[in-house]
Design a protein around this motif. Structure first.
Motif, PDB file in Angstrom:
ATOM      1  N   TYR A   3     -18.226  12.937  -3.783  1.00  0.00           N
ATOM      2  CA  TYR A   3     -17.111  13.660  -3.192  1.00  0.00           C
ATOM      3  C   TYR A   3     -16.607  12.834  -2.020  1.00  0.00           C
ATOM      4  N   THR A   4     -15.288  12.674  -1.923  1.00  0.00           N
ATOM      5  CA  THR A   4     -14.759  11.883  -0.807  1.00  0.00           C
ATOM      6  C   THR A   4     -13.848  12.735   0.072  1.00  0.00           C
ATOM      7  N   VAL A   5     -13.967  12.512   1.377  1.00  0.00           N
ATOM      8  CA  VAL A   5     -13.122  13.185   2.360  1.00  0.00           C
ATOM      9  C   VAL A   5     -12.339  12.116   3.110  1.00  0.00           C
ATOM     10  N   ILE A   6     -11.027  12.262   3.102  1.00  0.00           N
ATOM     11  CA  ILE A   6     -10.160  11.300   3.783  1.00  0.00           C
ATOM     12  C   ILE A   6      -9.379  12.025   4.871  1.00  0.00           C
ATOM     13  N   PRO A   7      -9.830  11.916   6.136  1.00  0.00           N
ATOM     14  CA  PRO A   7      -9.031  12.487   7.227  1.00  0.00           C
ATOM     15  C   PRO A   7      -7.767  11.638   7.401  1.00  0.00           C
ATOM     16  N   ALA A   8      -6.619  12.244   7.184  1.00  0.00           N
ATOM     17  CA  ALA A   8      -5.348  11.515   7.282  1.00  0.00           C
ATOM     18  C   ALA A   8      -4.572  12.036   8.490  1.00  0.00           C
ATOM     19  N   GLY A   9      -4.884  11.438   9.638  1.00  0.00           N
ATOM     20  CA  GLY A   9      -4.204  11.836  10.873  1.00  0.00           C
ATOM     21  C   GLY A   9      -3.959  10.619  11.734  1.00  0.00           C
ATOM     22  N   GLY A  10      -3.456  10.847  12.934  1.00  0.00           N
ATOM     23  CA  GLY A  10      -3.197   9.733  13.842  1.00  0.00           C
ATOM     24  C   GLY A  10      -1.877   9.080  13.505  1.00  0.00           C
ATOM     25  N   SER A  11      -1.176   8.606  14.523  1.00  0.00           N
ATOM     26  CA  SER A  11       0.179   8.095  14.275  1.00  0.00           C
ATOM     27  C   SER A  11       0.242   6.573  14.321  1.00  0.00           C
ATOM     28  N   GLY A  12      -0.830   5.913  14.757  1.00  0.00           N
ATOM     29  CA  GLY A  12      -0.782   4.440  14.782  1.00  0.00           C
ATOM     30  C   GLY A  12       0.255   3.921  15.747  1.00  0.00           C
ATOM     31  N   HIS A  53     -12.583  15.131  -7.203  1.00  0.00           N
ATOM     32  CA  HIS A  53     -13.620  15.112  -6.164  1.00  0.00           C
ATOM     33  C   HIS A  53     -13.126  14.521  -4.858  1.00  0.00           C
ATOM     34  N   GLN A  54     -11.810  14.275  -4.778  1.00  0.00           N
ATOM     35  CA  GLN A  54     -11.252  13.689  -3.553  1.00  0.00           C
ATOM     36  C   GLN A  54     -10.566  14.766  -2.720  1.00  0.00           C
ATOM     37  N   TYR A  55     -10.809  14.755  -1.414  1.00  0.00           N
ATOM     38  CA  TYR A  55     -10.202  15.712  -0.492  1.00  0.00           C
ATOM     39  C   TYR A  55      -9.507  14.951   0.631  1.00  0.00           C
ATOM     40  N   VAL A  56      -8.280  15.369   0.942  1.00  0.00           N
ATOM     41  CA  VAL A  56      -7.557  14.791   2.071  1.00  0.00           C
ATOM     42  C   VAL A  56      -7.317  15.893   3.087  1.00  0.00           C
ATOM     43  N   VAL A  57      -7.670  15.623   4.341  1.00  0.00           N
ATOM     44  CA  VAL A  57      -7.394  16.579   5.419  1.00  0.00           C
ATOM     45  C   VAL A  57      -6.263  16.011   6.258  1.00  0.00           C
ATOM     46  N   THR A  58      -5.180  16.742   6.343  1.00  0.00           N
ATOM     47  CA  THR A  58      -4.025  16.223   7.083  1.00  0.00           C
ATOM     48  C   THR A  58      -3.351  17.341   7.874  1.00  0.00           C
ATOM     49  N   GLY A  59      -2.293  16.962   8.624  1.00  0.00           N
ATOM     50  CA  GLY A  59      -1.614  17.931   9.487  1.00  0.00           C
ATOM     51  C   GLY A  59      -0.455  18.606   8.786  1.00  0.00           C
ATOM     52  N   THR A  60       0.081  19.624   9.445  1.00  0.00           N
ATOM     53  CA  THR A  60       1.177  20.391   8.844  1.00  0.00           C
ATOM     54  C   THR A  60       2.407  19.504   8.589  1.00  0.00           C
ATOM     55  N   GLY A  61       2.576  18.499   9.453  1.00  0.00           N
ATOM     56  CA  GLY A  61       3.760  17.645   9.337  1.00  0.00           C
ATOM     57  C   GLY A  61       3.705  16.636   8.205  1.00  0.00           C
ATOM     58  N   HIS A  62       2.501  16.436   7.625  1.00  0.00           N
ATOM     59  CA  HIS A  62       2.367  15.368   6.636  1.00  0.00           C
ATOM     60  C   HIS A  62       1.852  15.832   5.285  1.00  0.00           C
ATOM     61  N   ALA A  63       1.602  17.156   5.178  1.00  0.00           N
ATOM     62  CA  ALA A  63       1.042  17.681   3.929  1.00  0.00           C
ATOM     63  C   ALA A  63       1.945  17.369   2.738  1.00  0.00           C
ATOM     64  N   ALA A  64       3.240  17.541   2.927  1.00  0.00           N
ATOM     65  CA  ALA A  64       4.175  17.313   1.817  1.00  0.00           C
ATOM     66  C   ALA A  64       4.180  15.848   1.395  1.00  0.00           C
ATOM     67  N   ALA A  65       4.199  14.949   2.383  1.00  0.00           N
ATOM     68  CA  ALA A  65       4.212  13.523   2.064  1.00  0.00           C
ATOM     69  C   ALA A  65       2.920  13.125   1.354  1.00  0.00           C
ATOM     70  N   VAL A  66       1.790  13.645   1.828  1.00  0.00           N
ATOM     71  CA  VAL A  66       0.504  13.349   1.190  1.00  0.00           C
ATOM     72  C   VAL A  66       0.535  13.825  -0.257  1.00  0.00           C
ATOM     73  N   ALA A  67       1.037  15.035  -0.475  1.00  0.00           N
ATOM     74  CA  ALA A  67       1.078  15.602  -1.829  1.00  0.00           C
ATOM     75  C   ALA A  67       1.916  14.739  -2.765  1.00  0.00           C
ATOM     76  N   ARG A  68       3.017  14.172  -2.223  1.00  0.00           N
ATOM     77  CA  ARG A  68       3.895  13.367  -3.087  1.00  0.00           C
ATOM     78  C   ARG A  68       3.361  11.964  -3.285  1.00  0.00           C
ATOM     79  N   GLN A  69       2.679  11.446  -2.264  1.00  0.00           N
ATOM     80  CA  GLN A  69       2.119  10.096  -2.424  1.00  0.00           C
ATOM     81  C   GLN A  69       0.908  10.100  -3.359  1.00  0.00           C
ATOM     82  N   LEU A  70       0.241  11.260  -3.473  1.00  0.00           N
ATOM     83  CA  LEU A  70      -0.967  11.341  -4.305  1.00  0.00           C
ATOM     84  C   LEU A  70      -0.787  12.407  -5.387  1.00  0.00           C
ATOM     85  N   PRO A  71       0.097  12.148  -6.358  1.00  0.00           N
ATOM     86  CA  PRO A  71       0.426  13.175  -7.350  1.00  0.00           C
ATOM     87  C   PRO A  71      -0.784  13.648  -8.167  1.00  0.00           C
ATOM     88  N   LYS A  72      -1.821  12.799  -8.289  1.00  0.00           N
ATOM     89  CA  LYS A  72      -2.985  13.200  -9.101  1.00  0.00           C
ATOM     90  C   LYS A  72      -3.959  14.074  -8.338  1.00  0.00           C
TER      91      LYS A  72
END
Lengths: 363, 363
Positions: A3-12, A53-72
């Motif tokens: 199982y993988t967890v990918i915290p997707a936050g931070g603005s760089g 088995h992959q999980y991405v944790v992200t913020g309210t502002g990026h959920a839509a972009a994450v969903a579209r970048q990772l269609p599977k």
């Protein structure tokens, strides 16, 4: 199956003006291909973990972009934080949700915005960490240092284990003298925030060190698929402690002899700034200029007597560089950055300057 | 009252990407105010010549822009060349047209794209040249050199006259050694292409040295206000010799002892490139950064640890310069230039590079 967890936050921030709070680093195609760092991270994990088995944790502002970048990626596997709370609550929640589904799960946590050159070696390294994690250790993957970097935390190796070593100590970002010492000793690795553990072992440590956070995420997970998930999440999430996973769990676990480390030597880069990005991506010509063409317009850059520049033509504009070396030029539709590669770390200061001068709209 | 002729041509390649063939230097607001170089040139002449006595010679591609930038200029005073023919045909035609209207006219010719700091001294200098021109000499105004420039032609002073000196010789652009010699001798002035003469004296020299051109422009002028002006102009113009006024008339006239020179010391700048432009315009901060804001967006530039840069934010974007000194950054809607101030002369090479790489659309 991991199982993988990918915290997707931070603005760089140090990748401004390409990276913005609304369009952060992990969503950007900084991989030398059309893939974003997040997409590259997910693709890299394919040998270990299928989308289910992959999980991405992200913020309210990026959920839509994450969903579209990772269609599977299944929609239930996209965990949206009501507000940013640093890495501990995000990783804890994902682990609690995974535990509800599979109490014997082995979980790996990996940053969404790092580059890794050798996928095979990466996969083999994670598999070694999974092996060691089977005994109940919280495993970290430490990067074999390539130099006395002062920008990373370090991991000091303890006694040898059948697989890897015990982790003796987490070290904060050192000064240059200490960094040289660490690297020459051969006992230190870079802390890249890569973890592998049995979900029960992690949650037990969370319960021991952060009981309130443990109780909260377990309750959230227990009712995750119930109709009042959002109500409950919105009520409980703000009460969580805003803290990193290192401080919340890993350092205490290491003191208790419950953390192990395996070395990783697979060409890791945290894409911290445009200079490091320029050093990891292939040059676009034979004099070392690196063109990161995120807009896909060729020929976007015309270079004359210009060497080793990092040029990002991210607008529809042609960029002419004449007689300049080792410069960073980032051209976006509403902002332009020019700075030397050796000042790339200080782009953060320029962004602070923009904020104080009332131009937060550009950050 | 002085008649003035302003040849408005040339694209100012070294000011790319701000200056384009379709939007050349003389039409651009590079004066530190909202005025274009052409408008500043006309305003500067107001003490000597009213709009009725001012003539602008320009190309087919810029006639409309000239007419709109100079609303007070009578339409008949805008002479449009069917094709670019260098300065001799343009100046000869304007003089012939003026002679038809006033055979005793005194005419001054001034470039459309130079900056002059001290208007009073300029006016007084032109009046001295008019005085000397009354005797039939073709007068030049030579700029007192501020350094051994190799980018300009030089004028060698001959024997003294009641007003100014005879011009002994025109000198081509010298190498550095010769330039140092010229300046140290004190006998040389820069050739800024400023001329003052009696129209009959000029036309007599044109007839002596370039009889074909003289005949052609006299015929054109004689029928200027006739219905078949355009037909005649279209037929005759292409037959003219493509040559500069220096080669066509002034050098030969100097050899014949018919050219005089008065020194000009009024803060002249030919706005040759972004470096010279940066040196003549006032800095925008106390560390020498010069911001040329042609788009009127404030704050367009955010500078941090950046000194003596010339920044032209000519698009709607914010420009961030961090840790760079003595750089030229020109940001336009479709092209961006980054180069050191001491390479500003070579922008021409970059433009050539663009043309050879099939991007003439940007030039």
């Amino acid at each position: 199956m991991l199982y993988t967890v990918i915290p997707a936050g931070g603005s760089g921030t140090r990748l401004w003006p390409l990276s913005r709070s609304q369009n952060p680093k992990f969503l950007l195609p900084l991989t030398g291909s059309e893939h974003s760092l997040l997409q590259a991270t997910v693709n890299r994990l394919a040998d270990l973990s299928d989308p289910d088995h992959q999980y991405v944790v992200t913020g309210t502002g990026h959920a839509a972009a994450v969903a579209r970048q990772l269609p599977k990626l299944p929609e239930p596997n996209i965990l949206v934080e009501p507000s940013p709370m640093d890495s501990a609550p995000a990783i804890a929640l994902a682990n609690a949700v995974i535990a509800e589904r599979d109490p014997d799960a082995v979980v790996g946590a990996f940053a969404a915005d790092h580059l890794i050159a050798d996928r095979q070696v990466f996969t083999a390294t994670v598999q070694r960490a999974m092996e060691a994690a089977a005994d109940g250790l919280l495993m970290t993957i430490g990067i074999t240092p390539t130099g006395p970097e002062t920008g990373y935390g370090y991991l000091r190796r303890g006694r040898a284990l059948p697989v890897g070593h015990l982790l003796a100590e987490f070290k904060e970002k050192p000064d240059h003298v200490a960094a040289v010492e660490y690297v020459s000793s051969g006992d230190y690795l870079w802390n890249a925030g890569m973890f592998v553990w049995r979900v029960d072992a992690f949650l037990a440590e969370l319960a021991r060190q952060r009981p309130a956070m443990h109780t909260a995420v377990r309750e959230l997970a227990a009712h995750w698929d119930s109709p009042d998930r959002e109500e409950r999440l919105g009520r409980i999430w703000p009460t969580l402690e805003r803290i990193s996973i290192d401080y919340a769990v890993m350092e205490g676990a290491a003191s208790a002899g419950k953390v192990g480390v395996v070395p990783g030597d697979f060409g890791w880069n945290d894409v911290g700034d445009f200079d490091t990005l320029g050093s990891v991506l292939p040059p676009s010509d034979d004099i070392g200029n690196v063109v990161i063409d995120t807009a896909g317009i060729e020929p976007a850059v015309v270079a004359l007597d210009a060497r080793r520049n990092v040029v990002v033509p991210a607008s529809r504009r042609t960029v002419g560089v004449l007689g300049v070396d080792d410069l960073v030029v980032v051209d976006t539709p509403d902002a332009l950055l020019v700075c030397p590669r050796d000042r790339a770390q200080d782009v953060k200061k320029l962004v602070d300057e923009l904020k104080t001068s009332g131009r937060s709209d550009l950050t």
